[in-house]
Design a protein around this motif. Structure first.
Motif, PDB file in Angstrom:
ATOM      1  N   SER A  70       0.831  -1.204   0.000  1.00 23.31           N
ATOM      2  CA  SER A  70       0.000   0.000   0.000  1.00 23.31           C
ATOM      3  C   SER A  70       0.871   1.261   0.000  1.00 23.31           C
ATOM      4  O   SER A  70       0.506   2.275  -0.576  1.00 23.31           O
ATOM      5  CB  SER A  70      -0.975  -0.001   1.174  1.00 23.31           C
ATOM      6  OG  SER A  70      -0.285  -0.120   2.385  1.00 23.31           O
ATOM      7  N   ALA A  71       2.027   1.209   0.616  1.00 23.36           N
ATOM      8  CA  ALA A  71       2.945   2.358   0.614  1.00 23.36           C
ATOM      9  C   ALA A  71       3.436   2.637  -0.815  1.00 23.36           C
ATOM     10  O   ALA A  71       3.504   3.794  -1.242  1.00 23.36           O
ATOM     11  CB  ALA A  71       4.125   2.100   1.532  1.00 23.36           C
ATOM     12  N   PHE A  72       3.766   1.574  -1.549  1.00 19.86           N
ATOM     13  CA  PHE A  72       4.200   1.733  -2.935  1.00 19.86           C
ATOM     14  C   PHE A  72       3.059   2.285  -3.784  1.00 19.86           C
ATOM     15  O   PHE A  72       3.266   3.162  -4.618  1.00 19.86           O
ATOM     16  CB  PHE A  72       4.692   0.396  -3.506  1.00 19.86           C
ATOM     17  CG  PHE A  72       5.138   0.489  -4.931  1.00 19.86           C
ATOM     18  CD1 PHE A  72       6.406   0.975  -5.235  1.00 19.86           C
ATOM     19  CD2 PHE A  72       4.297   0.102  -5.967  1.00 19.86           C
ATOM     20  CE1 PHE A  72       6.820   1.080  -6.559  1.00 19.86           C
ATOM     21  CE2 PHE A  72       4.700   0.204  -7.294  1.00 19.86           C
ATOM     22  CZ  PHE A  72       5.968   0.690  -7.583  1.00 19.86           C
ATOM     23  N   GLN A  73       1.846   1.778  -3.552  1.00 21.44           N
ATOM     24  CA  GLN A  73       0.686   2.249  -4.298  1.00 21.44           C
ATOM     25  C   GLN A  73       0.444   3.740  -4.045  1.00 21.44           C
ATOM     26  O   GLN A  73       0.185   4.504  -4.978  1.00 21.44           O
ATOM     27  CB  GLN A  73      -0.555   1.444  -3.922  1.00 21.44           C
ATOM     28  CG  GLN A  73      -0.523   0.007  -4.401  1.00 21.44           C
ATOM     29  CD  GLN A  73      -1.701  -0.795  -3.904  1.00 21.44           C
ATOM     30  OE1 GLN A  73      -2.767  -0.254  -3.651  1.00 21.44           O
ATOM     31  NE2 GLN A  73      -1.517  -2.092  -3.756  1.00 21.44           N
ATOM     32  N   LYS A  74       0.551   4.150  -2.782  1.00 19.00           N
ATOM     33  CA  LYS A  74       0.354   5.563  -2.418  1.00 19.00           C
ATOM     34  C   LYS A  74       1.416   6.427  -3.075  1.00 19.00           C
ATOM     35  O   LYS A  74       1.120   7.493  -3.637  1.00 19.00           O
ATOM     36  CB  LYS A  74       0.392   5.709  -0.893  1.00 19.00           C
ATOM     37  CG  LYS A  74       0.366   7.133  -0.390  1.00 19.00           C
ATOM     38  CD  LYS A  74      -1.018   7.738  -0.508  1.00 19.00           C
ATOM     39  CE  LYS A  74      -1.056   9.092   0.165  1.00 19.00           C
ATOM     40  NZ  LYS A  74      -1.420  10.167  -0.713  1.00 19.00           N
ATOM     41  N   SER A  75       2.654   5.963  -3.035  1.00 17.95           N
ATOM     42  CA  SER A  75       3.761   6.696  -3.651  1.00 17.95           C
ATOM     43  C   SER A  75       3.551   6.832  -5.164  1.00 17.95           C
ATOM     44  O   SER A  75       3.764   7.906  -5.735  1.00 17.95           O
ATOM     45  CB  SER A  75       5.069   5.975  -3.361  1.00 17.95           C
ATOM     46  OG  SER A  75       6.120   6.526  -4.089  1.00 17.95           O
ATOM     47  N   THR A  76       3.138   5.744  -5.795  1.00 19.90           N
ATOM     48  CA  THR A  76       2.890   5.754  -7.232  1.00 19.90           C
ATOM     49  C   THR A  76       1.746   6.698  -7.584  1.00 19.90           C
ATOM     50  O   THR A  76       1.826   7.467  -8.546  1.00 19.90           O
ATOM     51  CB  THR A  76       2.572   4.325  -7.739  1.00 19.90           C
ATOM     52  OG1 THR A  76       3.657   3.469  -7.396  1.00 19.90           O
ATOM     53  CG2 THR A  76       2.349   4.298  -9.242  1.00 19.90           C
TER      54      THR A  76
END
Length: 155
Positions: A129-135
């Motif tokens: 979810s952190a990667f998704q938010k960053s993306t």
């Protein structure tokens, strides 16, 4: 500064100057009837001043209430009342055009990110979810910077 961003800032500043005037809602019987009656002017008198028939004035007042009045007609009536027509659009809920633009970028970035995530999951390569938010944040930033042609398209 980018031309489109400058334009949005200029229009937002113009709308901000008009804030005190935003609260006015159309009276139940319409502005035309309200001003005409406040002035003690009959429909006949207004009709003469506008070079229209008395029955046409009644239809115009009814058209204002129903929302079918054209701007040209409203300008003519305003002139007959010795008034000026003030007309503008404003973003809902007191927002700015920049806020509308950022909201659209967020929406579009979320859609693009979800689309990618669906395909990643189908390939059994889900991301955190952190990667998704960053993306999603990166996509939003890119959309705001590039402002692509399909920016306001729903999908």
């Amino acid at each position: 500064m980018w031309d489109k961003e400058l334009k949005i800032k200029q229009v937002d500043n113009l709308l901000n100057e008009m804030k005190p005037r935003r609260k006015a809602k159309r009276p139940k019987k319409g502005w035309i009837q309200l001003l005409r009656s406040a002035l003690g002017m009959s429909t006949r008198s207004l009709a003469e001043r506008c070079s229209l028939s008395q029955s046409r004035i009644s239809l115009i007042e009814k058209g204002e209430i129903e929302g079918s009045l054209t701007l040209n007609t409203l300008e003519k009536i305003a002139e007959g009342l010795d008034c000026e027509l003030v007309y503008f659009l404003q973003p809902k809920q007191g927002r700015t055009l920049q806020e509308l633009r950022e909201q659209q970028a967020e929406k579009k970035a979320r859609f693009l990110n979800q689309y990618t995530e669906i395909h990643m999951s189908l390939e059994q390569q889900p991301t955190s979810s952190a990667f998704q938010k960053s993306t999603q944040d990166k996509l939003k930033s890119d959309l705001l910077q590039k402002w692509p042609r399909d920016f306001w398209d729903e999908k």
